[in-house]
Design an enzyme around this catalytic site. Structure first.
Site, short mmCIF file in Angstrom:
data_model
loop_
_atom_site.label_atom_id
_atom_site.label_comp_id
_atom_site.label_asym_id
_atom_site.label_seq_id
_atom_site.Cartn_x
_atom_site.Cartn_y
_atom_site.Cartn_z
N GLU A 89 -40.39 38.19 10.42
CA GLU A 89 -39.61 38.97 11.30
C GLU A 89 -40.20 40.53 11.38
O GLU A 89 -39.84 41.36 10.82
CB GLU A 89 -38.04 39.40 10.70
CG GLU A 89 -37.17 38.20 10.53
CD GLU A 89 -35.70 38.40 9.99
OE1 GLU A 89 -35.58 39.64 9.66
OE2 GLU A 89 -35.04 37.31 10.03
N GLU A 115 -34.41 30.54 8.62
CA GLU A 115 -33.29 31.33 7.92
C GLU A 115 -31.84 31.40 8.86
O GLU A 115 -32.14 31.17 10.15
CB GLU A 115 -33.72 33.01 8.05
CG GLU A 115 -34.39 33.48 6.93
CD GLU A 115 -34.44 34.86 6.74
OE1 GLU A 115 -33.42 35.43 7.23
OE2 GLU A 115 -35.47 35.41 6.43
O1 IFM Z 1 -31.91 39.42 4.11
C1 IFM Z 1 -32.21 39.26 5.26
C2 IFM Z 1 -33.77 38.70 5.11
O2 IFM Z 1 -34.48 39.44 4.36
C3 IFM Z 1 -34.40 38.59 6.75
N1 IFM Z 1 -33.47 37.92 7.76
C4 IFM Z 1 -32.12 38.32 7.59
C5 IFM Z 1 -31.55 38.31 6.20
C6 IFM Z 1 -30.16 38.62 6.36
O3 IFM Z 1 -29.93 40.21 6.61
#
Ligand code: IFM
Length: 473
Positions: free
Chosen positions: A175, A379
């Site tokens: 990200e 994720e």
């Molecule tokens: O915890 C974070 C992660 O580190 C990166 N993506 C989003 C998750 C939730 O906010």
């Protein structure tokens, strides 16, 4: 079995055996041991140690103490039957000052992690950068300094040489949108700066770092791994007549600023136009786009919710629901007229709207734009205010969230999206950045007093999914 359910609450859906199901974490969020065995300080140590920046006043000094509980956590992954585990590597453990000397203890830790995964039949998916920049590099300018990209290249080579015979998938950045805009413009993430030009410069240097790291890894690895990057591609919804223009602007900043150079070898022209009052982008040097535009095998997609936008009419009370903590700066340089519109619930504990339909649409859109590129959900998951009852955690909301999003994944695949796997965020409750320990995303609970791990109902439900490859009741 119920299929075709409009609210995405299917069960009985079958995922093929080669569809990888696992979980994800990140170094600073779980490891702790922040100053042990030669690890240097990172920007998240500095940020979280600064009073007032983390909601609950906590920090990642101990976090889940994963560093000291590696074997136990590996056994837990095995118990859940995970097929893959996505972890991130702390640059400050490998090269404590960000450049120069390598810390053998850091290499040993990740080497043991990778060996432990392989011994348990779990695919290691390594992310090189999940936001924990070595502090000395930030002191030298951080991602605003082009040199940081070259230090990242060196780090990639070091870790690639050490683990490049065993890691299954390498992910350069997690990200980069968050690292650049939340870190350098909004100021809600480390290093906490609020300068729009700095953020756009950071975007470019992160892109360069990605390209340099892919090239460096390719020269040293020996086991024919996959190469990837993970983006939190924003699922945008335009509201009303001005919706399309607002979507265009946010899409340029959030999505195409990364997919453009990484996957097409060019920056979107409209991104330059929209931000012309902030920067002339002269930090993009000749040859940079060739550096950035490296072939990758898989694109990691992180998804949690949708973002609704329109152009503010300048009269009504302005909304600001972009899903992030209220900030000193904006996360959206140059998009001053865009209004972030509140969306229909239900919401998770982060205040993020639950929208599995937006997930299916996003996957379809990304696939349509890059039809040749396989995707992986690196994720997806939800924070809820869990409680312990009868020695366990009953978390039906999280199971419901996962069911609905896995249904979206299944539907996207059925429509032809080349989607190779799904990694739940997260294996363990952990340090949720500026929110500290106040938000719990794990399928396994962590008691922050005793550090005891307890598999939640969602963890058992997920284990059943992994075991059968069928979406459980
Ligand atoms: O915890 C974070 C992660 O580190 C990166 N993506 C989003 C998750 C939730 O906010």
């Amino acid at each position: 079995m119920s299929v075709g359910n409009e609210d995405y609450r299917d069960s009985g859906l079958i995922f093929p055996k080669d569809f990888v199901i696992g979980s994800a974490t990140a170094s600073y969020q779980i490891e702790g041991a922040w100053d042990e065995d030669g690890r240097g300080p990172s920007i998240w140590d500095t940020f979280s140690h600064t009073p007032g920046l983390i909601t609950d006043g906590s920090n990642g000094d101990v976090a889940d103490d994963h560093y000291h509980r590696l074997e136990q956590d590996l056994d837990l992954m095995k118990e859940l039957g995970l097929e893959a585990y996505r972890f991130s590597i702390s640059w400050s453990r490998i090269i404590p000052t960000g450049s120069g000397d390598v810390n053998p203890a850091g290499i040993d830790f990740y080497s043991s992690l990778v060996d432990g995964l392989i011994a348990r039949g779990i695919l290691p998916i390594a992310t090189l950068y999940h936001w924990d920049l070595p502090q000395p590099l930030e002191d030298a300018g951080g991602w605003v300094n082009r040199e940081t990209a070259y230090r990242f290249e060196e780090y990639a080579r070091v870790i690639g040489e050490a683990l490049g015979d065993r890691v299954h998938t390498w992910t350069t950045l997690n990200e980069p949108w968050c690292a650049a805009y939340l870190g350098y413009a909004a100021g809600v993430h480390a290093p906490g700066r609020t300068n729009n030009a700095d953020a756009l410069t950071a975007v470019h240097h992160l892109n360069v770092a990605h390209g340099l790291a892919i090239s460096a890894l390719k020269t040293v690895v020996t086991n024919d791994p996959k190469f990837s990057v993970t983006l939190n591609v924003h699922a945008l919804r335009g509201v009303g007549e001005t919706g399309p223009e607002a979507v265009r602007q946010i899409d340029a900043l959030a999505n195409r600023a990364f997919t453009g150079p990484m996957l097409r070898g060019e920056y979107p022209r409209d991104l330059f136009d929209d931000t012309a009052a902030i920067t002339d982008w002269s930090f993009v040097k000749e040859g940079d786009l060739e550096i950035i535009h490296q072939p990758i095998d898989i694109l990691g997609v992180n998804y949690y919710s949708t973002t609704a936008v329109r152009i503010w009419d300048g009269v009504s009370a302005r909304q600001g629901a972009d899903g992030h903590k209220p900030a000193a700066g904006t996360a959206w340089p140059g998009a001053d007229r865009v209004e972030f519109v509140s969306q229909e619930g239900p919401y998770t504990d982060m205040g993020w709207n639950i929208a599995p339909g937006g997930f299916e649409q996003l996957l379809w859109d990304v696939h349509t734009e890059f039809p040749e590129l396989p995707l992986m959900i690196t994720e997806n998951g939800a924070a809820f205010p869990d409680a312990v009852t009868d020695g366990t955690v009953h978390d039906p909301e999280r199971i419901d969230y996962l069911r609905r999003h896995l249904t979206a994944v299944h539907r996207a695949r059925a429509r032809g999206v080349d989607l190779r796997g799904y990694l739940v965020w997260s294996l363990l409750d952990n340090f949720e950045w500026a929110y500290g320990f106040s938000k719990r995303f794990g399928i396994v609970r962590v008691d922050y007093e005793t550090l005891e791990r307890t598999v939640k109902d969602s963890g058992r439900w997920y284990a059943e999914l992994v075991r059968t490859h069928v979406l459980p009741e």
